[in-house]
Design an enzyme around this catalytic site. Sequence first.
Site, short mmCIF file in Angstrom:
data_model
loop_
_atom_site.label_atom_id
_atom_site.label_comp_id
_atom_site.label_asym_id
_atom_site.label_seq_id
_atom_site.Cartn_x
_atom_site.Cartn_y
_atom_site.Cartn_z
N CYS A 1 0.85 -1.28 0.20
CA CYS A 1 -0.05 -0.07 -0.15
C CYS A 1 0.97 1.14 0.15
CB CYS A 1 -0.78 -0.03 1.52
SG CYS A 1 -2.00 1.48 1.30
N CYS B 1 -0.50 4.32 2.35
CA CYS B 1 -0.75 4.14 3.84
C CYS B 1 -0.39 2.82 4.34
CB CYS B 1 -2.09 4.52 4.11
SG CYS B 1 -3.58 3.69 3.40
N SER B 2 -1.18 1.90 4.80
CA SER B 2 -0.93 0.91 5.24
C SER B 2 -2.06 -0.38 5.02
CB SER B 2 -0.54 0.84 6.71
OG SER B 2 -1.89 1.48 7.26
N CYS B 3 -2.81 -0.12 3.90
CA CYS B 3 -3.88 -1.01 3.73
C CYS B 3 -3.41 -2.44 3.62
CB CYS B 3 -4.63 -0.92 2.45
SG CYS B 3 -5.48 0.95 2.32
#
Lengths: 207, 219
Positions: free
Chosen positions: A108, A111-113
């Site tokens: 991702c 962000c951090s999906c």
Amino acid sequence: MSDHHHHDHDHSELSETELRVRALETILTEKGYVEPAALDAIIQAYETRIGPHNGARVVAKAWSDPAFKAALLEDGSKAIGTLGHVSRVGDHLVVVENTPQRHNMVVCTLCSCYPWEMLGLPPVWYKAAPYRSRAVKDPRGVLADFGVQVAKDVEIRVWDSTAETRFLVLPMRPAGTEGWSEEQLAELVTRDSMIGTGFPKAPGAPS
Amino acid sequence: MNGVHDMGGVDGFGKVEPELNEPVFHEEWESRVLAMVRAMGAAGAFNIDTSRFYRETIPPHVYLSSSYYKKWFLGLEEMLIEKGYLTREEVAAGHAMHPAKALKHGKFDLGQVERIMVRGKFARPAPAPAKFKIGDKVRAKNIHPATHTRLPRYVRGHVGIVELNHGCHVFPDSAAMELGENPQWLYTVVFEGRDLWGADGDPTSKVSIDAFEPYLDPA
């Protein structure tokens, strides 16, 4: 920094961030927005119930049951939903299969999906700048950071998770596991193999 | 927005450093931050896109030098202040000093925990037919909105192929600004590594993003 004398703690042992986080929780609790016991329960769930063992069971099932594998690749959320006991997976889970021709990797960049229900909370490296910046531009270099080599004639497919869709890599079943039970197979499935930054363990390898 | 969070293809961040036997949380406060974000989101104080936008608006030097959950904390605190759930005065005092603002879904208590163990649903009924079908060539628009978007910079202006159609989903660009869900078709669009990164790109790599229809033009 503000005054934090409302806490019955030894200030010298608490970092500024820790003090600020405690202050925020105090305010949210005093205002009646949250109940600390509910926060405890959320944390406990992520520390005990939700982790890569959920994904490993799904992968082992797909390795053992061709009909389940077909259903999983068709609609990940629906297929996992039929298992009931694994994890309460959300909508929009897409399972992507590694083959001798293609190696999949998930990132991702924004962000951090990450598929929390299947893998737990993402590791620090997944959320940090080196992985997010390089995975799309230099995937083989990133794999080398993990000590992973993918043959030059194999396509590397990077899935950048930019919406609410979540991706789970279905790694290839290790050779030499004929006749193994799903429980035995699940032991070989690593978290990184389901992100695409690693391979499953080889049978007989130290755990 | 063209923030530092949009990291795809940026050089200079160094090697990936996996940590052996990484704990779920490195510090106890990290777990409290995670739980507060989840709880306040579930109580209706904000949606996932708004919370991402607040993290993106952390000043670049702070964003780059803060740990993951520190960014979550900074974004959460600022968002709750700006939306009127608490005040700077209360944050400075470390105590509630003003009446609470009503939450859309009420107080987050123990009875609410199980429902947030499942991801939210983002699919919505289609307001119009899909413009693109699987196999279509599309060009990612060259757009640079100052507000939240999920179109990463490294694909803008490039041509890719529609590979999957995920149906209509909440449009983050609208939802983040609290302008409604404005559902849009969502596609997986695949780009050749060489198209994105030029002659130095790995000819065996392909990169896909999930692109909302307003991000795409026919090519």
